[in-house]
Write a protein that holds these residues in place. Structure first.
Motif, PDB file in Angstrom:
ATOM      1  N   ALA A  38       0.483  -1.067   0.084  1.00 34.41           N
ATOM      2  CA  ALA A  38       0.633   0.206  -0.088  1.00 34.41           C
ATOM      3  C   ALA A  38       0.851   0.800   0.012  1.00 34.41           C
ATOM      4  N   ILE A  39       0.424   2.432  -0.715  1.00 32.62           N
ATOM      5  CA  ILE A  39       0.825   3.651  -0.230  1.00 32.62           C
ATOM      6  C   ILE A  39       1.139   4.558   0.619  1.00 32.62           C
ATOM      7  N   ASP A  40       1.849   4.992   1.421  1.00 35.11           N
ATOM      8  CA  ASP A  40       1.844   6.075   2.233  1.00 35.11           C
ATOM      9  C   ASP A  40       1.947   7.595   1.273  1.00 35.11           C
ATOM     10  N   MET A  45       6.990  10.976  -2.178  1.00 32.57           N
ATOM     11  CA  MET A  45       7.453  10.627  -3.715  1.00 32.57           C
ATOM     12  C   MET A  45       9.250  10.453  -2.925  1.00 32.57           C
ATOM     13  N   THR A  46       9.973   8.960  -3.584  1.00 32.26           N
ATOM     14  CA  THR A  46      11.411   9.429  -3.494  1.00 32.26           C
ATOM     15  C   THR A  46      11.372   9.727  -5.319  1.00 32.26           C
ATOM     16  N   VAL A  47      12.500  10.774  -5.089  1.00 32.85           N
ATOM     17  CA  VAL A  47      12.828  10.826  -6.463  1.00 32.85           C
ATOM     18  C   VAL A  47      14.523  10.904  -7.008  1.00 32.85           C
ATOM     19  N   GLY A  48      14.557   9.636  -8.189  1.00 31.60           N
ATOM     20  CA  GLY A  48      16.428   8.942  -7.751  1.00 31.60           C
ATOM     21  C   GLY A  48      16.881   9.885  -8.966  1.00 31.60           C
ATOM     22  N   ASP A  49      18.159   9.679  -9.181  1.00 34.69           N
ATOM     23  CA  ASP A  49      18.987  10.563 -10.044  1.00 34.69           C
ATOM     24  C   ASP A  49      18.628  10.431 -11.182  1.00 34.69           C
ATOM     25  N   ASP A  50      18.237   9.721 -11.204  1.00 37.30           N
ATOM     26  CA  ASP A  50      17.854   9.845 -13.162  1.00 37.30           C
ATOM     27  C   ASP A  50      16.558   9.804 -13.113  1.00 37.30           C
ATOM     28  N   GLY A  51      15.745  10.902 -12.694  1.00 38.56           N
ATOM     29  CA  GLY A  51      14.031  11.160 -12.803  1.00 38.56           C
ATOM     30  C   GLY A  51      13.645  10.423 -12.253  1.00 38.56           C
ATOM     31  N   SER A  52      13.305   8.916 -11.512  1.00 36.22           N
ATOM     32  CA  SER A  52      12.835   7.621 -11.657  1.00 36.22           C
ATOM     33  C   SER A  52      11.959   8.436  -9.256  1.00 36.22           C
ATOM     34  N   ILE A  53      10.590   7.895  -9.587  1.00 37.34           N
ATOM     35  CA  ILE A  53       9.650   8.133  -8.941  1.00 37.34           C
ATOM     36  C   ILE A  53       9.101   7.091  -8.086  1.00 37.34           C
ATOM     37  N   GLU A  54       9.182   7.022  -6.924  1.00 34.36           N
ATOM     38  CA  GLU A  54       8.647   5.923  -6.108  1.00 34.36           C
ATOM     39  C   GLU A  54       7.695   6.818  -5.327  1.00 34.36           C
ATOM     40  N   PHE A  55       6.146   5.674  -5.023  1.00 31.71           N
ATOM     41  CA  PHE A  55       5.753   6.345  -3.248  1.00 31.71           C
ATOM     42  C   PHE A  55       6.635   5.112  -2.292  1.00 31.71           C
ATOM     43  N   VAL A  56       6.240   6.169  -1.281  1.00 27.41           N
ATOM     44  CA  VAL A  56       6.614   5.090   0.064  1.00 27.41           C
ATOM     45  C   VAL A  56       5.680   4.707   0.400  1.00 27.41           C
ATOM     46  N   THR A  57       6.084   3.176   0.899  1.00 27.69           N
ATOM     47  CA  THR A  57       5.115   1.938   1.817  1.00 27.69           C
ATOM     48  C   THR A  57       4.604   2.563   2.924  1.00 27.69           C
ATOM     49  N   LEU A  58       3.222   2.414   3.343  1.00 28.22           N
ATOM     50  CA  LEU A  58       3.005   2.460   4.133  1.00 28.22           C
ATOM     51  C   LEU A  58       2.790   1.004   4.898  1.00 28.22           C
ATOM     52  N   GLU A  59       2.890   1.765   6.122  1.00 31.48           N
ATOM     53  CA  GLU A  59       3.177   1.079   7.140  1.00 31.48           C
ATOM     54  C   GLU A  59       2.108   1.465   8.508  1.00 31.48           C
ATOM     55  N   LYS A  60       1.808  -0.015   9.453  1.00 31.39           N
ATOM     56  CA  LYS A  60       1.459  -0.144  10.414  1.00 31.39           C
ATOM     57  C   LYS A  60       1.215  -0.673  10.893  1.00 31.39           C
ATOM     58  N   ASP A  61       1.521  -0.485  12.675  1.00 28.86           N
ATOM     59  CA  ASP A  61       2.211  -1.130  13.732  1.00 28.86           C
ATOM     60  C   ASP A  61       3.289  -0.985  13.864  1.00 28.86           C
ATOM     61  N   GLY A  62       4.376  -0.919  13.146  1.00 32.14           N
ATOM     62  CA  GLY A  62       5.435  -1.563  12.311  1.00 32.14           C
ATOM     63  C   GLY A  62       5.712  -2.180  11.351  1.00 32.14           C
ATOM     64  N   ALA A  63       4.824  -2.763  11.098  1.00 34.08           N
ATOM     65  CA  ALA A  63       4.565  -3.992   9.342  1.00 34.08           C
ATOM     66  C   ALA A  63       3.743  -2.971   8.431  1.00 34.08           C
ATOM     67  N   VAL A  65       2.261  -2.651   5.594  1.00 40.88           N
ATOM     68  CA  VAL A  65       0.141  -2.806   4.280  1.00 40.88           C
ATOM     69  C   VAL A  65       0.617  -3.163   3.223  1.00 40.88           C
ATOM     70  N   ALA A  66       0.056  -4.685   3.135  1.00 43.14           N
ATOM     71  CA  ALA A  66       0.012  -4.617   1.584  1.00 43.14           C
ATOM     72  C   ALA A  66      -1.215  -4.315   1.017  1.00 43.14           C
ATOM     73  N   PHE A  67      -1.513  -4.052  -1.260  1.00 47.51           N
ATOM     74  CA  PHE A  67      -1.640  -3.691  -1.675  1.00 47.51           C
ATOM     75  C   PHE A  67      -3.329  -4.749  -1.140  1.00 47.51           C
ATOM     76  N   SER A  68      -3.213  -6.242  -1.040  1.00 44.98           N
ATOM     77  CA  SER A  68      -4.281  -7.025  -1.832  1.00 44.98           C
ATOM     78  C   SER A  68      -4.729  -7.325  -0.681  1.00 44.98           C
ATOM     79  N   GLU A  69      -4.494  -6.406   0.451  1.00 50.60           N
ATOM     80  CA  GLU A  69      -5.321  -6.738   1.573  1.00 50.60           C
ATOM     81  C   GLU A  69      -6.432  -5.916   1.223  1.00 50.60           C
ATOM     82  N   LEU A  70      -5.907  -5.324   0.717  1.00 49.29           N
ATOM     83  CA  LEU A  70      -6.123  -3.830   0.804  1.00 49.29           C
ATOM     84  C   LEU A  70      -7.940  -3.824  -0.246  1.00 49.29           C
TER      85      LEU A  70
END
Length: 292
Positions: A38-40, A45-63, A65-70
């Motif tokens: 899942a996305i936080d 978002m994080t941006v790489g040196d090559d311009g690539s972008i990536e979402f931050v993973t959502l965490e709940k209670d230290g774990a 969260v899987a997107f498939s659970e949603l």
């Protein structure tokens, strides 16, 4: 535009200057499907040196969260999701409604991505108190910019979200789903589910997802009427047209979504890749005939 990671200039229907929208769609699929996370949306978002972008993973209670659970689970969860969508109030009051609101937040974000409106998690993000900062690191990105214009006062948002949920539910619970190695592989496979899922639903979000998955093959028009009218009114360009794979299109006829119109409209039915292929052919012939 900053943060451009792919070259879309050679794709037939890709919209110039909107590269970041396509990149965001790819980043969404990478996080949710390939990584199954899942996305936080509250974090930039994080941006790489090559311009690539990536979402931050959502965490709940230290774990994480899987997107498939949603969007996954047993078939009864789909009914619960649709009931939740129909409610006027969506405040997360317990664990189940929090899960449903988080699923809706992801799907609303995806729904709004291609719209000429603010890309956001909507009221579902507000229901779980998400303060959105995912876009903070994207230079020059305009959240209000889209790939298609829709009259939002007439848009069936809940109908669209119901279909998007059905598509992703079926996709993540696919028993023989392969181990995808790239986002392009995901998009190729996802097109099949866009056409096949919930065939009784005429929600136009199908067209939006098709374009995001393959902007070379599927035009950036949100309505089925626009597509069928284009083929009908420009049929003279179809002289010499031959289907690419007759047996494949024939097999798709009973599996893929189709749409018929009243006789008074004098429009041929929308027939998935049959119609889409004709649009490409007409578009190419019109381009060839344009004056220098």
């Amino acid at each position: 535009m900053e943060n451009k990671t792919n070259n879309y200039s050679y794709l037939r229907f890709a919209q110039e200057g909107k590269e970041c929208i396509y990149d965001l769609f790819d980043a969404f699929l990478k996080k949710t499907i390939i990584e199954d996370r899942a996305i936080d949306f509250s974090k930039s978002m994080t941006v790489g040196d090559d311009g690539s972008i990536e979402f931050v993973t959502l965490e709940k209670d230290g774990a994480e969260v899987a997107f498939s659970e949603l969007v996954g689970g047993d078939p009864s969860y789909k009914s619960v999701f649709e009931l939740y969508l129909r409610r006027k109030a969506c405040k997360a009051k317990d664990q189940l409604t929090a899960r449903l609101a988080l699923a809706c937040a992801h799907l609303h974000w995806l729904w709004s991505l291609g719209m000429d409106c603010k890309t956001s998690c909507g009221m579902y993000g507000e229901a779980i108190s998400v303060e959105e900062h995912w876009m903070d690191s994207l230079e020059d990105y305009n959240r209000e910019s889209g790939l298609w214009h829709v009259n939002l006062s007439e848009a069936g948002v809940k109908q669209d979200l119901t279909l998007v949920f059905a598509i992703f539910h079926r996709f993540v619970t696919w028993p023989t789903r392969p181990q995808f190695k790239s986002v392009n592989q995901v998009k190729t496979a996802l097109v099949e589910f866009v056409f096949k899922s919930k065939k009784n639903s005429g929600a136009p979000v199908r067209n939006g997802l098709l374009h995001l998955c393959d902007p070379d093959k599927y035009i950036n028009w949100y309505s089925f009427e626009s597509k069928t009218m284009f083929v009908t009114f420009h049929s003279e360009y179809l002289r010499g047209y031959k289907v690419s794979d007759y047996s494949e299109l024939l097999a798709q006829d009973s599996l893929y979504y189709t749409r018929k119109y009243p006789k008074g409209m004098k429009l041929d039915p929308y027939q998935a890749n049959r119609t889409e292929e004709k649009i490409c052919y007409i578009f190419d012939r019109m381009e060839d005939n344009m004056p220098a």
